[in-house]
Design an enzyme around this catalytic site. Sequence first.
Site, short mmCIF file in Angstrom:
data_model
loop_
_atom_site.label_atom_id
_atom_site.label_comp_id
_atom_site.label_asym_id
_atom_site.label_seq_id
_atom_site.Cartn_x
_atom_site.Cartn_y
_atom_site.Cartn_z
N TYR A 22 11.20 9.19 1.25
CA TYR A 22 11.25 8.18 0.20
C TYR A 22 11.91 8.64 -1.09
O TYR A 22 12.09 7.85 -2.01
CB TYR A 22 9.83 7.68 -0.11
CG TYR A 22 9.15 7.08 1.08
CD1 TYR A 22 9.53 5.84 1.57
CD2 TYR A 22 8.14 7.75 1.75
CE1 TYR A 22 8.92 5.28 2.68
CE2 TYR A 22 7.51 7.20 2.87
CZ TYR A 22 7.91 5.97 3.32
OH TYR A 22 7.31 5.42 4.42
N ARG A 65 13.02 4.99 12.38
CA ARG A 65 11.82 5.83 12.28
C ARG A 65 10.95 5.65 13.52
O ARG A 65 11.43 5.26 14.57
CB ARG A 65 11.08 5.47 10.98
CG ARG A 65 11.94 5.86 9.75
CD ARG A 65 11.23 5.69 8.45
NE ARG A 65 10.05 6.54 8.40
CZ ARG A 65 9.08 6.36 7.53
NH1 ARG A 65 9.14 5.38 6.65
NH2 ARG A 65 8.03 7.16 7.52
N ARG A 100 4.79 11.04 -2.40
CA ARG A 100 4.58 10.78 -0.98
C ARG A 100 5.85 11.02 -0.18
O ARG A 100 6.85 10.35 -0.38
CB ARG A 100 4.15 9.31 -0.82
CG ARG A 100 4.03 8.88 0.60
CD ARG A 100 3.77 7.37 0.69
NE ARG A 100 3.73 6.97 2.07
CZ ARG A 100 4.07 5.77 2.50
NH1 ARG A 100 4.45 4.85 1.65
NH2 ARG A 100 4.00 5.49 3.78
N GLU A 119 12.35 -9.35 2.26
CA GLU A 119 11.62 -8.12 2.60
C GLU A 119 12.51 -6.91 2.34
O GLU A 119 13.66 -6.89 2.77
CB GLU A 119 11.21 -8.18 4.07
CG GLU A 119 10.39 -7.02 4.54
CD GLU A 119 10.01 -7.12 6.01
OE1 GLU A 119 9.64 -6.07 6.57
OE2 GLU A 119 10.09 -8.22 6.61
N ASN A 151 8.02 -5.48 -0.66
CA ASN A 151 7.98 -4.29 0.18
C ASN A 151 6.53 -4.20 0.63
O ASN A 151 5.69 -3.69 -0.11
CB ASN A 151 8.41 -3.04 -0.57
CG ASN A 151 8.43 -1.81 0.31
OD1 ASN A 151 7.76 -1.77 1.34
ND2 ASN A 151 9.16 -0.80 -0.10
N HIS A 174 12.68 -2.50 2.26
CA HIS A 174 12.09 -1.21 2.60
C HIS A 174 13.02 -0.11 2.08
O HIS A 174 14.24 -0.21 2.23
CB HIS A 174 11.91 -1.05 4.11
CG HIS A 174 10.95 -2.04 4.66
ND1 HIS A 174 9.59 -1.88 4.54
CD2 HIS A 174 11.14 -3.22 5.29
CE1 HIS A 174 9.00 -2.93 5.08
NE2 HIS A 174 9.92 -3.76 5.54
N ALA A 190 2.93 -0.58 4.87
CA ALA A 190 2.39 -0.59 6.23
C ALA A 190 1.97 -1.99 6.69
O ALA A 190 1.92 -2.25 7.90
CB ALA A 190 1.21 0.37 6.34
N PRO A 214 0.80 -1.22 0.00
CA PRO A 214 0.00 0.00 0.00
C PRO A 214 0.83 1.28 0.00
O PRO A 214 1.87 1.36 0.65
CB PRO A 214 -0.84 -0.11 1.28
CG PRO A 214 -0.15 -1.10 2.14
CD PRO A 214 0.56 -2.03 1.21
N ASN A 215 0.34 2.21 -0.76
CA ASN A 215 0.87 3.57 -0.88
C ASN A 215 2.18 3.67 -1.64
O ASN A 215 2.65 4.78 -1.90
CB ASN A 215 1.00 4.25 0.49
CG ASN A 215 -0.34 4.38 1.17
OD1 ASN A 215 -1.29 4.87 0.57
ND2 ASN A 215 -0.43 3.91 2.40
#
Length: 144
Positions: A22, A106, A17, A97, A73, A99, A76, A9-10
């Site tokens: 990012y 963060r 964004r 995985e 990735n 990111h 969320a 998502p996103n």
Amino acid sequence: MDILILNGPNLNRLGKREPDIYGTVTLKDIEEKTADYGSKKGITVTCKQSNWEGQLIDWIHEAAEKMDGIIINPGAFTHYSYAIRDAAASIDIPVIEVHISNIHAREDFRKNSVIAPVTGGQISGFGPAGYEMAIDYLVRRKNI
């Protein structure tokens, strides 16, 4: 070798964004660069993105029959999707995985991944290069 890259998502909003976190590179840019990187190594890279948890799960299940590995990735979903975690655990191909940002530097809620324990590893904080790093790992893993 065939690798599936899944973005959650996103991530379709990359480039717009939170560019301070990012960057300004779009998801399309990342997909094109990553597919080109794979192609130079003789690897077919298929990229998909969804904001829907169930769609990502369906693609994980399908990949188990067709692909040599998955790079995900989860966005969320990283922090709470036991369904994606269980899908990754249910297949026999490696899952890595990735990111773009360093999730460990963060907010506290971003530091925990429910998916990482069932993956071959996590790459975090290297920007879009993390996808290429994951490809390199999958190639090495297959050649060992």
